[in-house]
Each structure stands twice: as C-alpha cells, then as structure tokens.
Design an enzyme around this catalytic site. Structure first.
Site, PDB file in Angstrom:
ATOM      1  N   ASN A 150       0.795  -1.242   0.000  1.00  0.00           N
ATOM      2  CA  ASN A 150       0.000   0.000   0.000  1.00  0.00           C
ATOM      3  C   ASN A 150       0.822   1.285   0.000  1.00  0.00           C
ATOM      4  O   ASN A 150       0.309   2.327  -0.367  1.00  0.00           O
ATOM      5  CB  ASN A 150      -1.007  -0.010   1.153  1.00  0.00           C
ATOM      6  CG  ASN A 150      -0.355   0.053   2.496  1.00  0.00           C
ATOM      7  OD1 ASN A 150       0.752  -0.462   2.684  1.00  0.00           O
ATOM      8  ND2 ASN A 150      -1.004   0.674   3.448  1.00  0.00           N
ATOM      9  N   LYS A 173      12.612  -7.282   0.295  1.00  0.00           N
ATOM     10  CA  LYS A 173      11.592  -8.001  -0.480  1.00  0.00           C
ATOM     11  C   LYS A 173      10.304  -7.162  -0.489  1.00  0.00           C
ATOM     12  O   LYS A 173       9.599  -7.067   0.507  1.00  0.00           O
ATOM     13  CB  LYS A 173      11.271  -9.364   0.133  1.00  0.00           C
ATOM     14  CG  LYS A 173      10.417 -10.187  -0.833  1.00  0.00           C
ATOM     15  CD  LYS A 173       9.515 -11.192  -0.179  1.00  0.00           C
ATOM     16  CE  LYS A 173       8.141 -10.682   0.112  1.00  0.00           C
ATOM     17  NZ  LYS A 173       7.307 -10.306  -1.050  1.00  0.00           N
ATOM     18  N   GLY A 226       3.025  -5.262   7.310  1.00  0.00           N
ATOM     19  CA  GLY A 226       2.004  -6.020   6.592  1.00  0.00           C
ATOM     20  C   GLY A 226       0.881  -6.368   7.551  1.00  0.00           C
ATOM     21  O   GLY A 226       0.660  -5.686   8.560  1.00  0.00           O
ATOM     22  N   SER A 227       0.176  -7.437   7.248  1.00  0.00           N
ATOM     23  CA  SER A 227      -0.992  -7.794   8.052  1.00  0.00           C
ATOM     24  C   SER A 227      -0.566  -8.464   9.363  1.00  0.00           C
ATOM     25  O   SER A 227       0.528  -9.019   9.477  1.00  0.00           O
ATOM     26  CB  SER A 227      -1.881  -8.745   7.253  1.00  0.00           C
ATOM     27  OG  SER A 227      -1.173  -9.939   7.008  1.00  0.00           O
ATOM     28  N   GLY A 231       2.397 -11.111  10.186  1.00  0.00           N
ATOM     29  CA  GLY A 231       3.346 -10.650  11.204  1.00  0.00           C
ATOM     30  C   GLY A 231       3.572 -11.687  12.286  1.00  0.00           C
ATOM     31  O   GLY A 231       4.707 -11.951  12.697  1.00  0.00           O
ATOM     32  N   GLU A 248       5.236  -3.914  11.920  1.00  0.00           N
ATOM     33  CA  GLU A 248       4.178  -2.889  11.837  1.00  0.00           C
ATOM     34  C   GLU A 248       3.002  -3.526  11.115  1.00  0.00           C
ATOM     35  O   GLU A 248       3.154  -3.994   9.984  1.00  0.00           O
ATOM     36  CB  GLU A 248       4.668  -1.660  11.067  1.00  0.00           C
ATOM     37  CG  GLU A 248       5.629  -0.795  11.839  1.00  0.00           C
ATOM     38  CD  GLU A 248       5.043  -0.215  13.108  1.00  0.00           C
ATOM     39  OE1 GLU A 248       3.811  -0.172  13.260  1.00  0.00           O
ATOM     40  OE2 GLU A 248       5.842   0.170  13.981  1.00  0.00           O
ATOM     41  N   GLN A 329      -8.707  -8.226  -2.974  1.00  0.00           N
ATOM     42  CA  GLN A 329      -9.016  -7.189  -1.989  1.00  0.00           C
ATOM     43  C   GLN A 329     -10.423  -6.650  -2.226  1.00  0.00           C
ATOM     44  O   GLN A 329     -11.187  -6.436  -1.281  1.00  0.00           O
ATOM     45  CB  GLN A 329      -7.974  -6.069  -2.099  1.00  0.00           C
ATOM     46  CG  GLN A 329      -8.061  -5.016  -1.012  1.00  0.00           C
ATOM     47  CD  GLN A 329      -7.679  -5.516   0.365  1.00  0.00           C
ATOM     48  OE1 GLN A 329      -6.708  -6.252   0.519  1.00  0.00           O
ATOM     49  NE2 GLN A 329      -8.463  -5.153   1.375  1.00  0.00           N
ATOM     50  N   GLU A 380      -9.962  -5.613  10.540  1.00  0.00           N
ATOM     51  CA  GLU A 380      -9.434  -4.664   9.565  1.00  0.00           C
ATOM     52  C   GLU A 380      -9.964  -5.040   8.174  1.00  0.00           C
ATOM     53  O   GLU A 380      -9.792  -6.183   7.740  1.00  0.00           O
ATOM     54  CB  GLU A 380      -7.906  -4.696   9.555  1.00  0.00           C
ATOM     55  CG  GLU A 380      -7.321  -3.653   8.619  1.00  0.00           C
ATOM     56  CD  GLU A 380      -5.811  -3.712   8.499  1.00  0.00           C
ATOM     57  OE1 GLU A 380      -5.281  -4.814   8.290  1.00  0.00           O
ATOM     58  OE2 GLU A 380      -5.170  -2.654   8.621  1.00  0.00           O
ATOM     59  N   GLU A 459       9.376   2.807  14.264  1.00  0.00           N
ATOM     60  CA  GLU A 459      10.026   3.205  13.019  1.00  0.00           C
ATOM     61  C   GLU A 459      10.066   4.730  12.945  1.00  0.00           C
ATOM     62  O   GLU A 459       9.316   5.420  13.625  1.00  0.00           O
ATOM     63  CB  GLU A 459       9.230   2.693  11.822  1.00  0.00           C
ATOM     64  CG  GLU A 459       9.136   1.177  11.785  1.00  0.00           C
ATOM     65  CD  GLU A 459       8.911   0.636  10.390  1.00  0.00           C
ATOM     66  OE1 GLU A 459       9.894   0.513   9.647  1.00  0.00           O
ATOM     67  OE2 GLU A 459       7.758   0.339  10.056  1.00  0.00           O
TER      68      GLU A 459
HETATM   69  P1  NAD Z   1       0.759  -9.076   3.897  1.00  0.00           P
HETATM   70  O1  NAD Z   1       0.932  -9.425   5.322  1.00  0.00           O
HETATM   71  O2  NAD Z   1      -0.080  -9.947   3.051  1.00  0.00           O
HETATM   72  O3  NAD Z   1       2.169  -9.007   3.161  1.00  0.00           O
HETATM   73  C1  NAD Z   1       3.198  -8.150   3.610  1.00  0.00           C
HETATM   74  C2  NAD Z   1       4.520  -8.663   3.097  1.00  0.00           C
HETATM   75  O4  NAD Z   1       4.819  -9.919   3.723  1.00  0.00           O
HETATM   76  C3  NAD Z   1       4.550  -8.914   1.589  1.00  0.00           C
HETATM   77  O5  NAD Z   1       5.813  -8.548   1.065  1.00  0.00           O
HETATM   78  C4  NAD Z   1       4.359 -10.427   1.511  1.00  0.00           C
HETATM   79  O6  NAD Z   1       4.865 -10.985   0.320  1.00  0.00           O
HETATM   80  C5  NAD Z   1       5.147 -10.878   2.738  1.00  0.00           C
HETATM   81  N1  NAD Z   1       4.781 -12.216   3.237  1.00  0.00           N
HETATM   82  C6  NAD Z   1       3.585 -12.839   3.152  1.00  0.00           C
HETATM   83  N2  NAD Z   1       3.649 -14.048   3.743  1.00  0.00           N
HETATM   84  C7  NAD Z   1       4.913 -14.193   4.214  1.00  0.00           C
HETATM   85  C8  NAD Z   1       5.592 -15.232   4.919  1.00  0.00           C
HETATM   86  N3  NAD Z   1       4.994 -16.358   5.265  1.00  0.00           N
HETATM   87  N4  NAD Z   1       6.875 -15.032   5.246  1.00  0.00           N
HETATM   88  C9  NAD Z   1       7.503 -13.882   4.937  1.00  0.00           C
HETATM   89  N5  NAD Z   1       6.918 -12.883   4.252  1.00  0.00           N
HETATM   90  C10 NAD Z   1       5.631 -13.026   3.905  1.00  0.00           C
HETATM   91  O7  NAD Z   1       0.231  -7.551   3.870  1.00  0.00           O
HETATM   92  P2  NAD Z   1      -0.243  -6.705   2.607  1.00  0.00           P
HETATM   93  O8  NAD Z   1      -1.560  -7.249   2.135  1.00  0.00           O
HETATM   94  O9  NAD Z   1       0.875  -6.567   1.629  1.00  0.00           O
HETATM   95  O10 NAD Z   1      -0.434  -5.263   3.266  1.00  0.00           O
HETATM   96  C11 NAD Z   1      -1.615  -4.881   3.912  1.00  0.00           C
HETATM   97  C12 NAD Z   1      -1.434  -4.942   5.408  1.00  0.00           C
HETATM   98  O11 NAD Z   1      -0.317  -4.144   5.783  1.00  0.00           O
HETATM   99  C13 NAD Z   1      -2.601  -4.374   6.172  1.00  0.00           C
HETATM  100  O12 NAD Z   1      -2.910  -5.215   7.253  1.00  0.00           O
HETATM  101  C14 NAD Z   1      -2.078  -3.034   6.684  1.00  0.00           C
HETATM  102  O13 NAD Z   1      -2.699  -2.553   7.841  1.00  0.00           O
HETATM  103  C15 NAD Z   1      -0.651  -3.345   6.911  1.00  0.00           C
HETATM  104  N6  NAD Z   1       0.157  -2.131   6.944  1.00  0.00           N
HETATM  105  C16 NAD Z   1       0.648  -1.710   8.144  1.00  0.00           C
HETATM  106  C17 NAD Z   1       1.398  -0.550   8.215  1.00  0.00           C
HETATM  107  C18 NAD Z   1       1.985  -0.082   9.511  1.00  0.00           C
HETATM  108  O14 NAD Z   1       2.964   0.624   9.467  1.00  0.00           O
HETATM  109  N7  NAD Z   1       1.431  -0.444  10.651  1.00  0.00           N
HETATM  110  C19 NAD Z   1       1.639   0.195   7.056  1.00  0.00           C
HETATM  111  C20 NAD Z   1       1.107  -0.262   5.852  1.00  0.00           C
HETATM  112  C21 NAD Z   1       0.370  -1.439   5.803  1.00  0.00           C
END
Ligand code: NAD
Length: 479
Positions: A150, A173, A226-227, A231, A248, A329, A380, A459
């Site tokens: 995003n 990555k 990420g999500s 995480g 995060e 999405q 979310e 961060e």
């Molecule tokens: P996601 O968790 O699907 O993916 C994030 C990253 O993790 C991607 O690069 C993905 O390829 C990688 N990933 C997925 N599975 C993995 C695994 N098993 N091992 C290692 N890496 C893996 O998230 P998304 O759909 O890309 O982003 C949306 C989410 O990010 C939302 O939940 C949003 O709230 C969150 N987000 C948080 C912040 C923050 O700073 N708090 C900022 C932006 C987005």
C-alpha cells in the site's frame, strides 16, 4: 512492455527462476512489466553478499553513508513523476497522492543522511575509580526488509534509509503486487553508487522469498510491515532464529467526533481518513465514533461528500479516489459490505463501480448504526469502508475507541481542550490526532502502535536507531 526487470544481488542484476507480471488495477488489460521472482538460492546469495559487504560499509564511517543517502534523495526527487506514475499504475492511488508519497521517500532519505552523522552514544564515569565507560551503537548487521503493497515507495524508504544510515546492509523483499516501484528505487540506489552487496533486492512471493529471508542465518534482523496474520507467522519463525524483529501491522483506527466539534473540520478529517488512498492505509479511520448530538448532521454531510467523491483510474486527472488494489481485496471489501447488512447496519455506498476501463472500482461505504462488537467494527477491512458508531458522551467514546485488538492511530474532533487532552492521554494507540485525520504523519517523529498493531521498536525519526543498531558497553582502565 520492455525487457524483464531483474533482482539486484551483490551489485549485479540477476534473473530469478520465473517471471511474474504486475497489472494495473485501474485497467486490468494493462500489464505493466515482468519481474524476476527470486528463489531461496537467490536469497542466500543476497544475504551472503550483504554479510560480506556490511563490515566495510560500516568501517568507512558515516560520511560515505550520509553522502549516498543524500544522492539517493536527490535522484528520487528528480524522478518523482516517473516513480509516482509507476506507483499509481501498479498500486492504484491517484497520481497526486502517488507523487507525494515518492517525495516523502526522498525526504526520508535526506533525513537519514543527517542521522548517519548523529549516531548517539554516551561516555560515563565508572563506579570504579580510573575506569571509563562508553556506550556506543553498532549496526545489527544484515537487515531483511519485508514490505506491503500500500505504500510501495515510502515504506521501503523508511526501512532502507535508517538501515543504511546506521551501517547495516539490506535485503529488501517488496510485496509481489508492486515490484515496479521497488525496482525503480533499487535502480536509483545502484546508480547512486551504493557499494555492491550493501543493498540487495529480491522480488517474489512471501511464502518463498520472505520465508527464505526469515530462515536465513546471516540475516540478523527483520523489519516487516504487513498484516497481523503474516506478522505473527514471521515473529514465531524469526524468534526461532533469534533474530531481532520489528513488526508494523494493521489497524482499526477510531475517529471520535464530539458534539463540540467543528462540523466542517470533522467531516473533512473523516472523509480523508476513511477514503483517501481508497482507504488502503494502516492508519485509515475505519470506526467513526460520533456523539449523538452531532450524529445526524455529521452523517448527512459526510455521506453527501463520500457519494460525490469521483472514483476512477489512478492516472485520470479528475479522479479523487483510485481503484482497490486487486480482485481479492475488492472481493474481501464487498464481502464486508454484505456482512455489514447481515449484522444489521444500514449501508450507504460500497457497491462495485464500472469505470472507463475494466478495473477494481468501488464506491466508498459507510456502515450506519454499527456497534463496536460487530465484526465490521473489529476486523481490519483495508478498503474504503467505515463503520459509524453512535455514542452518548466522551467516556463512552473513549471506551469504544480503546475497545479494539488494534492500537495504531486514534483521532478526536473536538473544540474542547479538556476532551482533547483527556483523549491524548487516554487513547491506547501509538499515534493520536486532534482535529486531524488518523492518517497522515510526519517523517521525523516515531511511527507505530500498540497491541496487535506493532511489535518491537518504533520506526521513523531518530527513534529508528533502536531497531537498526545494537548497544555496546566498553570499559577501559588506563592504568
Ligand atoms: P501481507 O501481510 O499480506 O504481506 C506483507 C509482506 O509480507 C509482503 O511482502 C508479503 O509478500 C510478505 N509475506 C507474506 N507471507 C509471508 C511469509 N509467510 N513469510 C515472509 N513474508 C511473507 O500484507 P499486505 O496485504 O501486503 O499489506 C496490507 C497490510 O499491511 C494491512 O494489514 C495493513 O494494515 C498493513 N500495513 C501496516 C502498516 C503499519 O505501518 N502499521 C503500514 C502499511 C500497511
């Protein structure tokens, strides 16, 4: 479409084992480019190169690091339109938002160019006579950065810049939906003279490339955005390898609107917080907690303005809100719209829209009459959907705001200093906004949350030093 875009490993552009494409969510017939998907072997080569390059990168002292980050900032700024256009095309946020995000990435690099020269330390007298104590900060080594789709420019920037400033080497990555922006950033780092191996780009799916990074013994720290679900998976595996971690994650950010709020300010803050960037911000306002006395006027005004938002292709000058990022999405958002009805909300908007091209367009949605125990108020959604919850008074508003598994950002619109002060102190969130949208932050101050939103050190700003360095205590006796 031009030739495939490759991974950057040990200073060279390297093919992966297959190519994957990124598509334009504003026009799904538009294939933007082909990107090399890295393998676990590529991650191994990247981590090995990084581990080899990192000691001399740090040993040269801060000046070359500051100079590199400064050059990168200038190049990003000069290429803001090119990178912003790629970002808008592959992620879907409208072009002005995309260019602003790229400029933010440049500002972050420039900020950390300065921070490279200001690495803090302490000199203290020992409790033992004749002994001196020094507390210094050293890089953690090779940092693995895993980023979401995003903010394809700003989030990589706010991880890469401090990592390099403090003398670490990097393996990045990016999210598989948005390799294009990351590739342009990698090209800038490479062309600005980043030494071979100090910065490496490995593109591809999280299950392969991300997983290999977390399992790699030479990667000593992982910064992930990420999500929450991903995480937690990453945290478990990273702890197994005794890696330092910074996570995060998501949000379900409350925006409280009190009876004493300025209506125009409150509506503007909620419109921006809930729907700008198509609601695809971790800090988006997804729970609008509105006091009963202003509720009807607020809903009337906000729903008018939300319905009037021009939804359309990210690159079209007239668009005010771009498409949702992907078909998965969009389907998830539509499922939540249906769920809101099932849970008893009155739903305004939220339907799929036709655009001039085939894309993932959706009208902004308001879920009226929501209760905080509904799934649409707890989970979310990460789309242009906001639940409106009516409350009686400040105490109820604060209690509802805090009743969430997440704690990233929280806002209040009020004309009362007393309410503003009590909210700033009482909100269980990492960031609190008064008369401002929950989304939209500065780059020189800490970013992060509480509860399921964040884990590990903050961060951004000078607080980034906590994650990207480790502390050493040295004792010396001169004799
Ligand atoms: P996601 O968790 O699907 O993916 C994030 C990253 O993790 C991607 O690069 C993905 O390829 C990688 N990933 C997925 N599975 C993995 C695994 N098993 N091992 C290692 N890496 C893996 O998230 P998304 O759909 O890309 O982003 C949306 C989410 O990010 C939302 O939940 C949003 O709230 C969150 N987000 C948080 C912040 C923050 O700073 N708090 C900022 C932006 C987005």
């Amino acid at each position: 479409m031009t030739e495939p875009h490759l991974n950057l490993i040990a200073g060279a552009w390297v093919a992966g084992d297959h190519l994957s494409e990124n598509r334009n969510p504003s026009d799904i017939s538009d294939v933007i480019g082909l990107y090399a998907a890295a393998t676990a072997g590529d991650v191994d080569r990247a981590a090995t190169a990084a581990a080899g390059a990192q000691p001399s990168w740090f040993a040269q002292g801060p000046q070359p690091r500051a100079d590199l980050l400064d050059r990168v900032a200038a190049r990003i700024e000069a290429a803001a339109t090119e990178i912003g256009t790629m970002l808008a095309r592959e992620e879907g946020k409208i072009l002005p938002e995309a260019i602003a995000e790229v400029r933010r990435a440049a500002q972050i690099f420039r900020f950390f160019a300065g921070e490279a020269l200001r690495i803090p330390g302490e000199a203290l007298a020992s409790v033992r006579p004749g002994v001196d104590v020094e507390v210094t900060r050293e890089p953690v080594g090779v940092v693995g950065l895993i980023t979401p789709w995003n903010f394809p420019a700003a989030i990589p920037a706010w991880k890469i810049a401090p990592a390099l400033a403090y003398g670490n080497a990097v393996v990045l990555k990016p999210a598989d939906l948005v390799p294009g922006t990351a590739h342009l950033l990698a090209r800038i780092l490479h062309e600005a003279g980043c030494p071979a191996g100090v910065f490496n780009l490995v593109m591809g799916p999280g299950s392969v490339v991300g997983r290999a990074m977390i399992d790699h013994p030479l990667i000593t720290a992982i910064s992930f955005t990420g999500s929450a679900v991903t995480g937690k998976t990453i945290a478990r595996a990273a702890v197994e390898g005794m890696k330092k971690i910074q996570l995060e994650m998501g949000g379900k950010n409350p925006m409280v609107v009190m009876d004493d709020a300025d209506l125009d300010t409150a509506v503007a803050a909620c419109l921006n917080g809930a729907f700008f960037s198509t609601g695809q911000r971790c800090t988006a306002s997804s729970r609008l907690i509105v006091q009963a006395g202003i509720h009807d006027r607020f809903v009337e005004r906000l729903s008018e303005q939300a319905a009037a938002l021009r939804v359309g292709p990210a690159l079209a000058a007239e668009s005010q809100m771009g498409p949702v990022v992907s078909t998965a999405q969009l389907q998830g958002n539509l499922d939540y719209v249906a769920l809101a009805r099932t849970e008893g909300c009155e739903v305004l908007g939220g339907e799929r829209l036709n655009g001039p091209t085939e894309g993932y367009f959706q009208r902004p949605a308001l879920f009226l009459g929501a209760r905080n125990d509904m799934r649409v108020a707890r989970e979310e959604i990460f789309g242009p959907c906001a639940a409106v919850i009516c409350v009686a008074d400040f105490d109820e508003a604060l209690a509802v705001a805090n009743d969430s598994p997440f704690g990233l950002s929280a806002g209040i619109c009020t004309g009362s200093l007393k309410h503003a002060r009590a909210f700033k102190r009482g909100a269980k969130a990492g960031m609190v906004m008064v008369n401002l949208p929950t989304a939209g932050v500065d780059y020189h101050v800490p970013f992060g949350g509480t509860k399921s939103s964040s884990y590990g050190p903050r961060e951004q700003g000078r607080h980034a030093v906590e994650f990207y360095t480790t502390v050493k205590t040295a004792y010396s006796f001169a004799g």
